[in-house]
Design a protein around this motif. Structure first.
Motif, PDB file in Angstrom:
ATOM      1  N   PHE A  48      47.045  32.000  33.716  1.00  0.00           N
ATOM      2  CA  PHE A  48      46.707  31.701  35.102  1.00  0.00           C
ATOM      3  C   PHE A  48      46.341  30.225  35.276  1.00  0.00           C
ATOM      4  O   PHE A  48      45.787  29.613  34.349  1.00  0.00           O
ATOM      5  N   PRO A  49      46.588  29.668  36.461  1.00  0.00           N
ATOM      6  CA  PRO A  49      46.087  28.318  36.743  1.00  0.00           C
ATOM      7  C   PRO A  49      44.568  28.350  36.878  1.00  0.00           C
ATOM      8  O   PRO A  49      43.983  29.389  37.207  1.00  0.00           O
ATOM      9  N   MET A  50      43.933  27.208  36.643  1.00  0.00           N
ATOM     10  CA  MET A  50      42.478  27.174  36.592  1.00  0.00           C
ATOM     11  C   MET A  50      41.837  27.593  37.913  1.00  0.00           C
ATOM     12  O   MET A  50      40.767  28.212  37.914  1.00  0.00           O
ATOM     13  N   ALA A  51      42.470  27.303  39.040  1.00  0.00           N
ATOM     14  CA  ALA A  51      41.884  27.678  40.335  1.00  0.00           C
ATOM     15  C   ALA A  51      41.706  29.195  40.437  1.00  0.00           C
ATOM     16  O   ALA A  51      40.693  29.675  40.950  1.00  0.00           O
ATOM     17  N   LEU A  52      42.677  29.961  39.934  1.00  0.00           N
ATOM     18  CA  LEU A  52      42.561  31.419  39.973  1.00  0.00           C
ATOM     19  C   LEU A  52      41.577  31.927  38.923  1.00  0.00           C
ATOM     20  O   LEU A  52      40.875  32.919  39.152  1.00  0.00           O
ATOM     21  N   ILE A  53      41.509  31.254  37.777  1.00  0.00           N
ATOM     22  CA  ILE A  53      40.523  31.633  36.762  1.00  0.00           C
ATOM     23  C   ILE A  53      39.111  31.440  37.313  1.00  0.00           C
ATOM     24  O   ILE A  53      38.223  32.278  37.110  1.00  0.00           O
ATOM     25  N   GLU A  54      38.906  30.351  38.030  1.00  0.00           N
ATOM     26  CA  GLU A  54      37.590  30.111  38.643  1.00  0.00           C
ATOM     27  C   GLU A  54      37.257  31.197  39.646  1.00  0.00           C
ATOM     28  O   GLU A  54      36.112  31.671  39.720  1.00  0.00           O
ATOM     29  N   GLN A  55      38.239  31.628  40.434  1.00  0.00           N
ATOM     30  CA  GLN A  55      37.991  32.708  41.397  1.00  0.00           C
ATOM     31  C   GLN A  55      37.727  34.023  40.670  1.00  0.00           C
ATOM     32  O   GLN A  55      36.883  34.822  41.108  1.00  0.00           O
ATOM     33  N   GLU A  56      38.413  34.264  39.562  1.00  0.00           N
ATOM     34  CA  GLU A  56      38.220  35.487  38.792  1.00  0.00           C
ATOM     35  C   GLU A  56      36.781  35.594  38.300  1.00  0.00           C
ATOM     36  O   GLU A  56      36.212  36.685  38.240  1.00  0.00           O
ATOM     37  N   MET A  57      36.183  34.452  37.966  1.00  0.00           N
ATOM     38  CA  MET A  57      34.847  34.443  37.378  1.00  0.00           C
ATOM     39  C   MET A  57      33.769  33.984  38.348  1.00  0.00           C
ATOM     40  O   MET A  57      32.610  33.824  37.967  1.00  0.00           O
ATOM     41  N   SER A  58      34.132  33.793  39.589  1.00  0.00           N
ATOM     42  CA  SER A  58      33.207  33.212  40.562  1.00  0.00           C
ATOM     43  C   SER A  58      32.043  34.144  40.901  1.00  0.00           C
ATOM     44  O   SER A  58      32.201  35.363  40.985  1.00  0.00           O
TER      45      SER A  58
END
Length: 451
Positions: A48-58
C-alpha cells in the motif's frame, strides 16, 4: 409526503469518520505473518502507499477527504435516501422503512466510495498498476473505473465461480481497461498450488486475495487494493452513513434499527459506523449485519486471529472467521462469500454493539422480488440480505404491536445478476447451510495465537 431525500453536492462529507477513537477498547493489533509481532508501517509498504497505511493505523476521529476525491465522488454522491412507502403498503406494516441507494454509482454499487480514494492515493504515490481480487465483480469493476479516472492499470483476479456466473461484470471491467483472470490462475504460485490440489476449484475470495497480494508483492510498479475488511476501506465507506444521518434529519426521524448486508464488512460499516458512534454516546439504535447461511462468518464463525487469505500471505487479524481455507458454496451473492470479517465490525459484534443475522438465499431472492415489484429497483443478490432483514424487522414489529423506523443500505443494483434471477424464477436455486463439521475442519487449521 416525500419519497426521497436529497442533499446538494456541497453536502458531500468533507471528512471520513474513523470509529477507532470511540471504541470501548483499542482494536487488537494486526500481526506480521512471519514474526507474529504487531505490524509496522514499513511492513505494509510493499502493498500500500503510505497515505493509506497512515489511514489504516490512524487514531484521528475525522480524516479529511481530499478535494480531488470529493470532486470524483460528486459524479454520484450524495446518493439518495428513499422512503419505501410502496414496500410498506405491500407488507401492510405500520413501520417506516428507509433505504440508502448506492446503486446510482457508475459501477452500480457502494464500492467506488473506496475505489476512488485508493486509486487517487496510489496515483499520487507514482504507482503504475493495481492488483486486486473480486467476488461478484462489483469491487473489480469499481476499481477498474477508478483506475481509469487516475491513469492506473488494473489487474483483477475474479473468483472463478463468479467469473462464470457473471460474464457482464467482467465485460464492464474490461470496458474500463482492466485485465480480468478467473481465479485460481496459473499465473501465480498461489494459484498454481491450489490448481495442483484441485484442478476444478471454483475459487474463493481467500484464494483470489492470495493471487493479488503475490502479484503486487512481486512487481515493483504494482500495489494491492482491497475492497473490504481493512480499516481504511471501512473509513472511506462512512460517507454513506454520514449522508444518511443528514437525510434522516430531513425526514424528521431517527432509525430504531440500521441494517446492511455483510460479507467482508465495508458496506455494513459504511452505513452503521456513524450510527454506532451515536449508540456509544447513548442513542438507542440496533445495528444489524445480514449474511448468508452458506457463509455465516458473524453468526457461526469464531472471533480469533486468522489470515486474510488462503495462502497465508497476509497479516493476521483478530476477526470473526470461518477459517482461511474455508471454501464456500457457489451462491449468487458472490460478494458475501468471504471467510472473515472486518476486525472493526467483528469488535462491534463481540462487544454487543452490533449483531449478526443469517438468511438462506431463496428467502433473500423472494424478498428481492417483493422489493423490486414494490419499489421498482432490482437489487443485487448481496443487497437482498439487507432487504430480507428489513422485512423481518417490520413483520416482527407488527407482531409486537410496535412501529419501528428501519434504515437499510441498498448497496447495489442487480442488472448484472439477471442470470441468478432467471435461475430463481425457474426454481433452480438451492439453499445451503454450511455444516458444522466443515466449519470445525477449517477451525482446526487456524493459527494458534493467544489473544
Amino acid at each position: 409526503m416525500p419519497l426521497k431525500y436529497l442533499l446538494s453536492d456541497e453536502q458531500i462529507p468533507r471528512h471520513w469518520y474513523n470509529i477507532i477513537p470511540d471504541l470501548p477498547s483499542p482494536p487488537a493489533p494486526v500481526l506480521h505473518p512471519g514474526t507474529l509481532q504487531p505490524v509496522k508501517p514499513d511492513d505494509l509498504a510493499p502493498l500500500f502507499p503510505m497515505a493509506l497505511i497512515e489511514q489504516e493505523m490512524s487514531a484521528q476521529r475525522e480524516v479529511p477527504i481530499p478535494e480531488e476525491v470529493r470532486a470524483a465522488l460528486a459524479r454520484w454522491r450524495p446518493s439518495p435516501l428513499f422512503r419505501a412507502r410502496a414496500l410498506e403498503q405491500q407488507l401492510g406494516t405500520r413501520s417506516h422503512i428507509y433505504y440508502k441507494y448506492e446503486g446510482v454509482s457508475p459501477a452500480g454499487s457502494h464500492k467506488p466510495n473506496t475505489a476512488v480514494p485508493q486509486a487517487f492515493y496510489n496515483a499520487k504515490a507514482g504507482v503504475r498498476r493495481l492488483a486486486t481480487e473480486t467476488g461478484a465483480g462489483q469491487w473489480g469493476s469499481s476499481l477498474a473505473f477508478a483506475g481509469q479516472l487516475f491513469g492506473l492499470a488494473v489487474t483483477v483476479y475474479m473468483v472463478k465461480i463468479s467469473y462464470e456466473q457473471k460474464p457482464y461484470r467482467r465485460s464492464l471491467m474490461r470496458t474500463w481497461g482492466a485485465e480480468v483472470f478467473a481465479s485460481p490462475t496459473d499465473k501465480t504460485n498461489a494459484g498454481r498450488g491450489i490448481l495442483q490440489k484441485d484442478p476444478r476449484s471454483q475459487g474463493s475470495l481467500g484464494i483470489a486475495i492470495s493471487e493479488a497480494v503475490e502479484d503486487a508483492a512481486t512487481h515493483e510498479d504494482t500495489k494491492y487494493a482491497l475492497g473490504s475488511v481493512l480499516n481504511h476501506v471501512c473509513l472511506h465507506q462512512t460517507v454513506v452513513g454520514l449522508e444518511a444521518q443528514e437525510q434522516m434529519k430531513l425526514a424528521g426521524e431517527y432509525p430504531d434499527v440500521v441494517i446492511g448486508c455483510h460479507g467482508g464488512g465495508s458496506n455494513f460499516a459504511g452505513l452503521a459506523f456513524p450510527f454506532a458512534r451515536d449508540k456509544m454516546h447513548g442513542r438507542q439504535v440496533r445495528l444489524v449485519a445480514a449474511e448468508p447461511t452458506s457463509c455465516p462468518t458473524l453468526t457461526r464463525g469464531v472471533y480469533t486471529y486468522d489470515f486474510g487469505d488462503t495462502a497465508k500471505m497476509t497479516p493476521l487479524m483478530k476477526m470473526h472467521t470461518l477459517g482461511h481455507d474455508f471454501m464456500p458454496p457457489g451462491i449468487h451473492a458472490g460478494g458475501l462469500r468471504y471467510h472473515g470479517a472486518s476486525p472493526l465490525v467483528s469488535q462491534l459484534v463481540a462487544s454487543g454493539l452490533a449483531e449478526g443475522v443469517a438468511f438462506p438465499q431463496k428467502g433473500c431472492f423472494e424478498a428481492a422480488l417483493l422489493f423490486a415489484k414494490a419499489e421498482g429497483i432490482l437489487p443485487a443478490p448481496e443487497s437482498s440480505h439487507a432487504i430480507k432483514a428489513a422485512i423481518e424487522e417490520a413483520r416482527r414489529a407488527d407482531q409486537e404491536g410496535r412501529e419501528r423506523v428501519i434504515l437499510f443500505n441498498l448497496s447495489g443494483h442487480g442488472h448484472f445478476d439477471l442470470a441468478a434471477y432467471d435461475q430463481y424464477l425457474a426454481g433452480q436455486l438451492e439453499d445451503f447451510e454450511y455444516p458444522r463439521e466443515a466449519i470445525e475442519r477449517s477451525m482446526a487449521a487456524l493459527p494458534k495465537i493467544g489473544a
